[in-house]
Write a protein that holds these residues in place. Structure first.
Motif, short mmCIF file in Angstrom:
data_model
loop_
_atom_site.label_atom_id
_atom_site.label_comp_id
_atom_site.label_asym_id
_atom_site.label_seq_id
_atom_site.Cartn_x
_atom_site.Cartn_y
_atom_site.Cartn_z
N VAL A 255 0.85 -1.19 0.00
CA VAL A 255 0.00 0.00 0.00
C VAL A 255 0.89 1.24 0.00
N LYS A 256 0.58 2.17 -0.90
CA LYS A 256 1.37 3.40 -1.01
C LYS A 256 1.16 4.30 0.21
N GLY A 257 2.12 5.18 0.43
CA GLY A 257 2.04 6.11 1.54
C GLY A 257 0.78 6.94 1.51
N GLY A 258 0.15 7.09 2.68
CA GLY A 258 -1.05 7.90 2.82
C GLY A 258 -2.32 7.24 2.32
N MET A 259 -2.23 6.01 1.82
CA MET A 259 -3.40 5.32 1.26
C MET A 259 -3.78 4.12 2.13
N GLY A 260 -4.94 3.54 1.82
CA GLY A 260 -5.36 2.36 2.58
C GLY A 260 -6.78 1.95 2.30
N PHE A 261 -7.26 1.01 3.10
CA PHE A 261 -8.60 0.45 2.98
C PHE A 261 -9.55 1.23 3.89
N GLY A 262 -10.57 1.85 3.32
CA GLY A 262 -11.55 2.56 4.13
C GLY A 262 -12.37 1.60 4.97
N ALA A 263 -13.24 2.14 5.81
CA ALA A 263 -14.04 1.31 6.72
C ALA A 263 -14.84 0.26 5.95
N HIS A 264 -14.72 -0.99 6.38
CA HIS A 264 -15.41 -2.10 5.72
C HIS A 264 -15.69 -3.18 6.77
N PRO A 265 -16.73 -3.98 6.54
CA PRO A 265 -17.14 -4.96 7.56
C PRO A 265 -16.52 -6.34 7.33
N HIS A 266 -16.43 -7.10 8.42
CA HIS A 266 -16.08 -8.53 8.39
C HIS A 266 -16.96 -9.24 9.40
N ASP A 267 -17.22 -10.52 9.17
CA ASP A 267 -17.86 -11.34 10.19
C ASP A 267 -17.43 -12.79 10.01
N ASN A 268 -17.44 -13.53 11.12
CA ASN A 268 -17.15 -14.96 11.15
C ASN A 268 -15.91 -15.34 10.34
N MET A 269 -14.82 -14.66 10.65
CA MET A 269 -13.53 -14.99 10.06
C MET A 269 -12.44 -14.60 11.06
N GLU A 270 -11.39 -15.40 11.13
CA GLU A 270 -10.21 -15.07 11.93
C GLU A 270 -9.20 -14.43 10.98
N ILE A 271 -8.79 -13.20 11.26
CA ILE A 271 -7.93 -12.45 10.35
C ILE A 271 -6.62 -12.10 11.06
N VAL A 272 -5.52 -12.50 10.43
CA VAL A 272 -4.19 -12.25 10.98
C VAL A 272 -3.44 -11.33 10.03
N SER A 273 -2.89 -10.23 10.57
CA SER A 273 -2.11 -9.29 9.78
C SER A 273 -0.66 -9.30 10.26
N ILE A 274 0.27 -9.52 9.32
CA ILE A 274 1.69 -9.58 9.62
C ILE A 274 2.39 -8.52 8.79
N VAL A 275 2.96 -7.51 9.43
CA VAL A 275 3.63 -6.43 8.72
C VAL A 275 5.07 -6.85 8.42
N LEU A 276 5.44 -6.82 7.13
CA LEU A 276 6.78 -7.20 6.70
C LEU A 276 7.70 -5.99 6.57
N ASN A 277 7.14 -4.86 6.12
CA ASN A 277 7.89 -3.61 5.99
C ASN A 277 6.95 -2.45 6.23
N GLY A 278 7.42 -1.43 6.95
CA GLY A 278 6.60 -0.26 7.20
C GLY A 278 5.70 -0.43 8.41
N ALA A 279 4.57 0.28 8.41
CA ALA A 279 3.64 0.24 9.54
C ALA A 279 2.22 0.44 9.03
N LEU A 280 1.26 -0.21 9.69
CA LEU A 280 -0.14 -0.21 9.27
C LEU A 280 -1.00 0.37 10.39
N ALA A 281 -1.77 1.41 10.06
CA ALA A 281 -2.66 2.05 11.04
C ALA A 281 -4.05 1.41 10.97
N HIS A 282 -4.56 1.01 12.13
CA HIS A 282 -5.84 0.30 12.21
C HIS A 282 -6.82 1.10 13.08
N LYS A 283 -8.05 1.22 12.59
CA LYS A 283 -9.14 1.80 13.39
C LYS A 283 -10.38 0.94 13.21
#
Length: 237
Positions: free
Chosen positions: A49-77
Motif C-alpha cells: 500500500v502506497k504512503g497515505g493510502m489504505g482500505f476505508g471502513a469495511h465490515p467482516h464477520d465470522n472470520m479469523e484475520i491475521v495481519s503480519i507487517v513485513l515492511n513499514g507500519a499499518l494504522a488500524h481503526k
C-alpha cells in the motif's frame, strides 16, 4: 503424503495504483476453482500500500484475520474505538465473529507498507468480536521456528478461534530443520517470504508456498538465507 505447490508467479494479482495485491487463493476479482483454500486457510494476500493510502471502513464477520507487517507500519481503526498502529515484527489477530467494521491505512505518508493479510475459517461462529496485537523479537526465530499464534491463550503468543498455529522462522543458508503436524487432521502450509529452500524434493523460491497434509515429517534445507511463515490448520472438507 499429499502436497500442492503454489508458485509466487502464479498468484492472482490486482494493481489499483495505490494498492498492489498478490492473492494466493481466490479473492475479490481473482477466481480460481483450484485455489479456494487449503483446509481452514482461506486467504493469503501479500499487499503493498502506497504512503497515505489504505482500505476505508469495511465490515467482516465470522472470520479469523491475521495481519503480519513485513515492511513499514499499518494504522488500524475500528467501530469499537480501537486506534492502533501495527509495526514491523508486530502481528494483529482479529476475531470478526458477529461482525466488526474497521479500516487499515499506511501509517506513513511517503513510504510503502507491505503486509500479509491472512483469513482463517473460525472454529466457532458468531463469537464476540476481539482484537489482539503483540510484538515479537526476531532474535527468537533465528534458525528456529517461533510460534506466534496458536489456539491456546498463553503468555508470549497470540491466540485465535481455530485449531491453527502460525510460526515464523529466519534461517541462515545451510541450515536444515523438519516440520510435522501439530496434531492429527492438521495440514501444514509453508510460505517462503524470502530466500530459497528445498522442502522434501521441491525447491521453493521467494513467495512460493507448499501445502502438505497426511504426512508425519518433512525435512527443509535452506539454500539461501530464508524467512518462513508456517501455518498449521485443520484440513476441512
Amino acid at each position: 503424503m499429499k502436497k500442492i505447490i503454489h508458485r509466487g508467479a502464479d498468484r492472482g494479482f490486482a494493481d489499483h495504483g495505490w494498492l498492489k495485491s498478490h492473492h494466493t487463493f481466490s479473492f475479490a476479482n481473482y477466481y480460481n476453482a483450484d485455489m479456494l483454500h487449503f483446509g481452514a486457510l482461506r486467504v493469503l494476500n501479500d499487499d503493498w500500500v502506497k504512503g497515505g493510502m489504505g482500505f476505508g471502513a469495511h465490515p467482516h464477520d465470522n472470520m479469523e484475520i491475521v495481519s503480519i507487517v513485513l515492511n513499514g507500519a499499518l494504522a488500524h481503526k475500528d467501530n469499537t474505538g480501537r486506534d492502533k498502529t501495527i509495526e514491523h515484527n508486530e502481528i494483529q489477530v482479529m476475531s470478526a465473529g458477529t461482525g466488526i467494521v474497521h479500516s487499515e491505512f499506511n501509517a506513513s505518508k511517503t513510504e510503502d507498507v507491505n503486509f500479509l493479510q491472512i483469513w482463517i475459517f473460525p472454529k466457532y461462529r458468531n463469537v464476540q468480536p476481539r482484537y489482539d496485537q503483540q510484538a515479537f523479537n526476531p532474535a527468537d526465530r533465528h534458525n528456529k521456528m517461533q510460534v506466534v499464534v496458536s489456539p491456546e491463550q498463553k503468555e508470549g503468543q497470540l491466540w485465535l478461534n481455530q485449531d491453527a498455529w502460525f510460526s515464523l522462522g529466519n534461517y541462515d543458508a545451510g541450515q536444515r530443520f523438519t516440520i510435522s503436524p501439530k496434531q492429527p487432521g492438521i495440514g501444514s502450509y509453508l510460505f517462503l517470504i524470502s530466500g530459497e529452500a528445498k522442502v522434501g524434493d521441491d525447491i521453493l523460491q521467494s513467495k512460493d508456498a507448499i501445502g502438505i497434509s497426511d504426512y508425519e515429517q518433512i525435512e527443509i534445507e535452506v539454500n539461501k538465507s530464508a524467512e518462513f511463515l508456517l501455518i498449521d490448520v485443520p484440513m476441512l472438507q
